[in-house]
Write a protein that holds these residues in place. Structure first.
Motif: not given
Length: 437
Positions: A139-149
């Protein structure tokens, strides 16, 4: 590496963002292009000779990573060698990682889980087609951007640095909660191992808990991973769709042969389930970021009463020998930023009027570029400095507070933004009144 140091004659280090088994991640300025980047220094495997075999392998693997062209894979801008230490230059993302989102908000709705899983699978499929295996899906290697990408990072670090070098330094890559059993046994990490990590991440999202239970004792976690394995998902989330439960259980199978044949099969299986998931992720993340921005802005201690003033008694100035502060922006994999009282008092003691104004200008540029979190954190440090050094009615103080309110408003914290703007307007009106006398 120290703040201000120039890596390879181009990347000026601005602040340390985090440390891990492989090395350090710094925010840096690309002095040639004038943009913010993340520089990952693989200090665990330093001492590379410029013309050695290890550097040749590092360059080959970095080129392979750069060939992965997919929006779900973090962009690699550059790589090289600095004083014998290999480094990577990457983009900085504007969100949170999956570990932080789930840890802060709990288990995710099915649509959100499926959207994140499909995005991860599509990114993995693109990487596998390019011949690159991630080897450390968690999970710490999975980034979520503000637009949900969804954006994966830290691809192929084992191959980048070389397995022999990693073994020599005693570095262990991967978390046993998400590491495939065959990899724990010393086997080759391949595409099937990445799929296991994907399944374990889905398990984590759906349950809000670590797949193999609390990680109090790593040895016990490894025993469970190699023994009974990850428990069937149906025993933890009986309300989830049966086809989703079946897919997660197959992905988490100890035998690689029982897992799906490839990431594309995961995308196909989840296709009917992820509709609207991106919006759900973006909404939950927006709420989290807004709440954190409000807490950051409110972290400035105020004296009771109508006057806005920095309470130096509550947060004393630093003593000699205190380390310099670091107010860090977001970077892939970095945890949630905090601005403790200790950091604030160090900021106040070390920042002059000139540097406060300079930092304010930096923050305004961040706001205008839409990098609101970094701006909000910077202003949360600058505002009390301005109040303490310049006074609550000084134009620099009022301007800093104004832009702090803009950050809050753009993060949907309208009520808090209006409160701050009202405070600013009170002092502006007072200054106007004084000027007319």
């Amino acid at each position: 590496m120290t703040r201000g140091e120039l890596v390879d004659g181009r990347y000026r280090l601005v602040g340390l963002l985090g440390r891990g088994g492989m090395g350090e991640v710094h925010e840096a300025e690309d002095t040639q292009l004038g943009r913010r980047v993340a520089v990952k220094l693989l200090t665990a495997v330093g001492g590379m000779a410029p013309d050695g075999e290890e550097v040749d392998r590092f360059r080959r693997e970095a080129r392979a990573m750069a060939r992965i062209e997919h929006p779900g894979v973090v962009t690699l801008y550059d790589s090289g060698l600095h004083r014998g230490v290999a480094y990577l230059v990457m983009q900085i993302l504007d969100g949170r990682n999956l570990a932080h989102l789930v840890g802060s908000t709990g288990q995710l709705p099915v649509r959100a889980v499926c959207w994140i899983a499909v995005s991860m699978a599509e990114a993995l499929s693109a990487a596998h087609r390019s011949g690159v295996v991630h080897r450390d899906i968690k999970p710490s290697n999975v980034s979520l951007t503000r637009d949900g990408r969804v954006v994966l990072h830290d691809f192929g670090l084992a191959r980048l640095a070389g397995e022999r070098a990693i073994t020599a330094t005693g570095v262990v890559l991967g978390s046993p909660q998400f590491m495939a059993p065959e990899t724990m046994k010393g086997g080759l990490a391949d595409a099937a191992a990445d799929l296991y990590g994907l399944g374990a991440c889905m398990y984590f999202m759906l349950t809000g808990e670590s797949p193999l239970g609390p990680a109090v004792d790593v040895g016990a976690v490894v025993e469970r991973a190699l023994g009974s394995g990850i428990p069937p998902l149906s025993s933890r989330t009986p309300g989830a769709p049966p086809e989703l439960i079946d897919l997660v259980d197959r992905l988490c199978a100890q035998d690689p042969a029982r897992r799906p044949r490839g990431a594309a099969e995961v995308v196909e299986a989840l296709g009917p389930l992820f509709g609207g998931g991106q919006e759900v992720v973006a909404g939950r993340l927006a709420t989290l970021l807004r709440d954190q921005a409000v807490r950051t802005a409110r972290g400035v201690r105020l004296k009771k009463g109508p006057e806005y003033a920095w309470d130096e008694a509550a947060v004393p100035l630093p003593r000699a020998g205190d380390a310099p502060p670091s107010v860090a922006p977001l970077v892939p994999g970095a945890g949630p930023p905090t601005l403790s009282d200790n950091t604030r008092r160090m900021v106040i003691g070390s920042m002059s009027r000139e540097t406060a104004l300079s930092r304010q200008r930096e923050a305004v540029n961040l706001v205008q570029r839409g990098e609101l979190e970094a701006a909000a954190r910077m202003l949360a440090a600058v505002v009390p400095v301005c109040v303490a050094r310049l006074g609550p009615e000084h134009p620099t103080t009022l301007t800093s507070q104004y832009w702090q309110a803009v950050c809050l408003a753009r993060l949907d914290a309208g009520r808090e933004a209006l409160e701050l703007l009202a405070r600013v307007n009170k002092y502006v009106d007072r200054r106007k009144g004084a000027g007319s006398d």
